[in-house]
Motif scaffolding. Structure first.
Motif, mmCIF file in Angstrom:
data_model
loop_
_atom_site.group_PDB
_atom_site.id
_atom_site.type_symbol
_atom_site.label_atom_id
_atom_site.label_comp_id
_atom_site.label_asym_id
_atom_site.label_seq_id
_atom_site.Cartn_x
_atom_site.Cartn_y
_atom_site.Cartn_z
ATOM 1 N N ALA A 296 -24.789 25.288 -0.356
ATOM 2 C CA ALA A 296 -23.593 24.672 -1.204
ATOM 3 C C ALA A 296 -22.340 25.616 -1.257
ATOM 4 O O ALA A 296 -21.232 25.339 -1.312
ATOM 5 C CB ALA A 296 -24.019 24.260 -2.600
ATOM 6 N N ALA A 297 -22.567 27.111 -1.496
ATOM 7 C CA ALA A 297 -21.532 27.872 -1.707
ATOM 8 C C ALA A 297 -20.529 27.843 -0.534
ATOM 9 O O ALA A 297 -19.230 28.207 -0.631
ATOM 10 C CB ALA A 297 -22.027 29.206 -1.853
ATOM 11 N N LEU A 298 -20.966 27.242 0.560
ATOM 12 C CA LEU A 298 -20.267 27.280 1.938
ATOM 13 C C LEU A 298 -19.001 26.650 1.709
ATOM 14 O O LEU A 298 -17.871 26.451 2.616
ATOM 15 C CB LEU A 298 -20.928 26.888 3.015
ATOM 16 C CG LEU A 298 -22.282 28.009 3.451
ATOM 17 C CD1 LEU A 298 -22.891 27.360 4.659
ATOM 18 C CD2 LEU A 298 -21.464 29.293 3.966
ATOM 19 N N ALA A 299 -19.011 25.656 0.780
ATOM 20 C CA ALA A 299 -17.774 24.773 0.618
ATOM 21 C C ALA A 299 -16.626 25.607 0.140
ATOM 22 O O ALA A 299 -15.517 25.013 0.373
ATOM 23 C CB ALA A 299 -18.246 23.560 -0.611
ATOM 24 N N ASP A 300 -17.047 26.948 -0.367
ATOM 25 C CA ASP A 300 -15.977 27.520 -0.737
ATOM 26 C C ASP A 300 -15.236 28.694 0.256
ATOM 27 O O ASP A 300 -14.706 29.513 -0.287
ATOM 28 C CB ASP A 300 -16.318 28.427 -2.121
ATOM 29 C CG ASP A 300 -16.590 27.372 -3.392
ATOM 30 O OD1 ASP A 300 -15.842 26.432 -3.414
ATOM 31 O OD2 ASP A 300 -17.579 27.832 -4.154
ATOM 32 N N LEU A 301 -16.089 28.588 1.468
ATOM 33 C CA LEU A 301 -15.648 29.826 2.353
ATOM 34 C C LEU A 301 -14.204 29.518 2.827
ATOM 35 O O LEU A 301 -13.868 28.496 3.067
ATOM 36 C CB LEU A 301 -16.701 29.287 3.248
ATOM 37 C CG LEU A 301 -16.430 30.414 4.510
ATOM 38 C CD1 LEU A 301 -16.800 31.775 4.266
ATOM 39 C CD2 LEU A 301 -17.521 30.076 5.955
ATOM 40 N N SER A 302 -13.611 30.739 2.647
ATOM 41 C CA SER A 302 -12.004 30.710 3.420
ATOM 42 C C SER A 302 -11.887 31.553 4.512
ATOM 43 O O SER A 302 -11.355 31.384 5.478
ATOM 44 C CB SER A 302 -11.426 31.203 2.223
ATOM 45 O OG SER A 302 -10.001 31.366 2.552
ATOM 46 N N SER A 303 -12.970 32.805 4.697
ATOM 47 C CA SER A 303 -12.686 33.480 5.668
ATOM 48 C C SER A 303 -14.036 34.198 6.126
ATOM 49 O O SER A 303 -14.981 34.592 5.327
ATOM 50 C CB SER A 303 -11.373 34.716 5.494
ATOM 51 O OG SER A 303 -11.979 35.593 4.462
ATOM 52 N N LEU B 23 -18.760 36.569 4.186
ATOM 53 C CA LEU B 23 -18.415 35.285 4.113
ATOM 54 C C LEU B 23 -17.750 35.266 2.845
ATOM 55 O O LEU B 23 -18.298 35.528 1.726
ATOM 56 C CB LEU B 23 -19.629 34.321 3.975
ATOM 57 C CG LEU B 23 -20.505 34.595 5.116
ATOM 58 C CD1 LEU B 23 -21.847 33.672 5.039
ATOM 59 C CD2 LEU B 23 -19.828 34.039 6.501
ATOM 60 N N LEU B 24 -16.133 35.152 3.019
ATOM 61 C CA LEU B 24 -15.420 35.280 1.642
ATOM 62 C C LEU B 24 -14.690 33.963 1.291
ATOM 63 O O LEU B 24 -14.380 33.162 1.974
ATOM 64 C CB LEU B 24 -14.226 36.383 1.962
ATOM 65 C CG LEU B 24 -14.778 37.677 2.618
ATOM 66 C CD1 LEU B 24 -13.893 38.524 3.075
ATOM 67 C CD2 LEU B 24 -15.594 38.416 1.526
ATOM 68 N N ASP B 25 -14.492 33.863 -0.326
ATOM 69 C CA ASP B 25 -13.815 32.629 -0.892
ATOM 70 C C ASP B 25 -12.371 32.989 -0.635
ATOM 71 O O ASP B 25 -11.944 33.866 -0.273
ATOM 72 C CB ASP B 25 -14.396 32.338 -2.130
ATOM 73 C CG ASP B 25 -14.193 33.460 -3.213
ATOM 74 O OD1 ASP B 25 -13.134 34.226 -2.811
ATOM 75 O OD2 ASP B 25 -14.772 33.344 -4.124
ATOM 76 N N ASP B 26 -11.546 32.051 -1.328
ATOM 77 C CA ASP B 26 -9.886 32.338 -0.976
ATOM 78 C C ASP B 26 -9.616 33.592 -2.067
ATOM 79 O O ASP B 26 -8.279 33.836 -1.876
ATOM 80 C CB ASP B 26 -9.233 31.072 -1.196
ATOM 81 C CG ASP B 26 -9.695 30.513 -2.722
ATOM 82 O OD1 ASP B 26 -10.335 31.031 -3.358
ATOM 83 O OD2 ASP B 26 -9.092 29.592 -2.913
ATOM 84 N N GLN B 27 -10.402 33.995 -2.808
ATOM 85 C CA GLN B 27 -10.042 35.286 -3.539
ATOM 86 C C GLN B 27 -10.685 36.446 -2.911
ATOM 87 O O GLN B 27 -10.361 37.549 -3.658
ATOM 88 C CB GLN B 27 -10.835 35.206 -4.985
ATOM 89 C CG GLN B 27 -10.439 33.911 -5.872
ATOM 90 C CD GLN B 27 -8.974 33.777 -6.134
ATOM 91 O OE1 GLN B 27 -8.413 34.756 -6.890
ATOM 92 N NE2 GLN B 27 -8.284 32.827 -5.767
ATOM 93 N N GLY B 28 -11.072 36.263 -1.899
ATOM 94 C CA GLY B 28 -11.724 37.558 -1.157
ATOM 95 C C GLY B 28 -13.023 38.077 -1.599
ATOM 96 O O GLY B 28 -13.637 39.104 -1.415
#
Ligand SMILES: Nc1ncnc2c1ncn2[C@@H]1O[C@H](COP(=O)(O)OP(=O)(O)OP(=O)(O)O)[C@@H](O)[C@H]1O
Ligand SMILES: O=C(O)[C@H](O)CO
Length: 376
Positions: free
Chosen positions: A166-173, A153-158
């Protein structure tokens, strides 16, 4: 006379198997030759693993896994008598009992340990899972479980997301290329304690977040994060999980299973009825004894005695279903229309709860004996 003995546990007093043995004892005093079929029951909540292990001659397995707060805990699950079915209560790894008022933190708690239990069972050759959803300390939509099974589960910086809803708000891919391939060929039945959806007013965060320590603000943060997670699951995996009944169980772990595995959602008692082959065993039954610690009108909403009564009547319509309880609460008349023919309290009189609990097995045996005197 064929008698099916299929009680739930009496919470805090006796396991389902102990109650079933006590009922059999009462039956045998009056009808030594009766055919007794004992099937300890459960409703997917606490006690489900024990009941299914007892019903199938299985064993308990323990494993050190990551607890909801990210620290190690010792959890356990059941390997059923067939050797290839595991029964996991998610709460054994990720349950509310692992946090207290000072440590509860629904923004960060994780279901990673539940995923580790699944891995442990896969390593033992398990090909079929029954997973009890409920009693969680978590609100992470099953993200931690997915991570333990190999999903990234990656943010927009990979970067990999940290634990927690709460961290799922930053999920990007969502990268499922590393998902444990063994999951493709296993069967997973979810035994859910509730039918709530993932998000919204009736969702996991709004309804069950507060009992895990969520303030009003935290509920909004978590609900938004889970909505975003569901949207990415829809867009990137092509699965719709947000509104599915039961997706909101165990802090959204239901949704996680629906997103990343081929799991089927069931009510807890339905799953237990299937796993114990109760219907096959109840063919031709004349009498069924069921029960649980406290019976009231709520028993009709998916509790074990109701699921038992309906399963037994579906194959043996003439069978009399008798429910035994430690205590009888409000509205039990409502149960007569939906499959339970009569409800009896086993308690001998006006004693304290402590005394009633201490005497449970003797009282169950004695009450059954008295009932059998009318039935033979
Ligand atoms: N022998 C007994 N006599 C009187 N009360 C009992 C006895 N055994 C259990 N109880 C009480 O009945 C209550 C409900 O127990 P039950 O086994 O129905 O659990 P449960 O289905 O998990 O309950 P719920 O889901 O309603 O919390 C418990 O709080 C327990 O104190
Ligand atoms: O764990 C929870 O959130 C509740 O038991 C509902 O499933």
């Amino acid at each position: 006379m064929k008698i099916v003995i299929a009680p739930d546990s009496f919470k805090g007093a006796a396991t389902a198997k102990e109650v079933a043995d006590a009922i059999e004892k009462g039956v045998r005093v009056v009808a030594p030759g009766a055919e007794c079929v004992k099937v300890p029951m459960a409703d997917g909540g606490e006690g489900t693993v024990q009941s299914l292990v007892d019903a199938t001659g299985g064993e308990l397995v323990s494993a050190e896994v990551t607890g909801p707060l990210g620290t190690p805990v010792t959890a356990w699950y059941g390997l059923l008598g067939d050797g290839v079915t595991a029964v996991i209560e998610m709460a054994a790894a990720s349950g509310i009992q692992f946090v207290n008022d000072d440590t509860k933190d629904p923004l960060r708690t994780t279901t990673f340990g539940t995923g580790e239990l699944i891995e442990d069972a896969l390593d033992r050759g398990v090909t079929s899972f029954i997973i009890g959803l409920g009693g969680s300390a978590t609100n992470d939509g099953g993200a931690g479980m997915a991570q333990a099974l190999g999903v990234r589960l990656l943010d927009d910086q990979g970067r990999e997301l940290p634990f927690g809803g709460a961290a799922l708000a930053d999920l990007s891919s969502i990268d499922v290329s590393g998902l444990d391939a063994r999951l493709d060929s296993v069967r997973i039945l979810l035994a859910s304690d509730v039918t709530n959806p993932l998000t919204g007013e009736r969702g996991a965060s709004a309804v069950f977040g507060p009992q895990k320590g969520a303030t009003g603000d935290m509920v909004s943060v978590l609900d938004d994060a889970l909505r975003h997670y569901a949207a990415l699951i829809r867009d990137q995996l092509g699965r719709e999980v947000e509104g599915v009944p039961g997706a909101g169980a165990a802090g959204g772990l239901g949704a996680g299973f629906l997103a990343f595995t081929h799991a089927a959602m069931r009510s807890g008692v339905q799953t237990v009825v299937e796993a114990t082959h109760l219907k096959e065993k109840a063919q031709g039954a004349d009498v069924c004894f069921t029960g649980e610690g406290g019976i009231d009108y709520q028993t009709q909403y998916g509790k074990a005695p109701m699921g038992t009564a309906q399963a037994v009547k579906s194959v043996s319509p003439q069978c009399k279903v008798i429910a035994l309880a430690g205590s009888k609460g409000a509205g039990i008349e409502q149960l007569y229309d939906v499959g339970i023919d009569a409800v009896f309290s086993v308690s001998p009189g006006a004693v304290s709860l402590q005394e009633a609990i201490a005497g449970t097995l003797d009282n169950v045996a004695s009450c059954t004996q008295n009932l059998m005197r009318l039935l033979v």
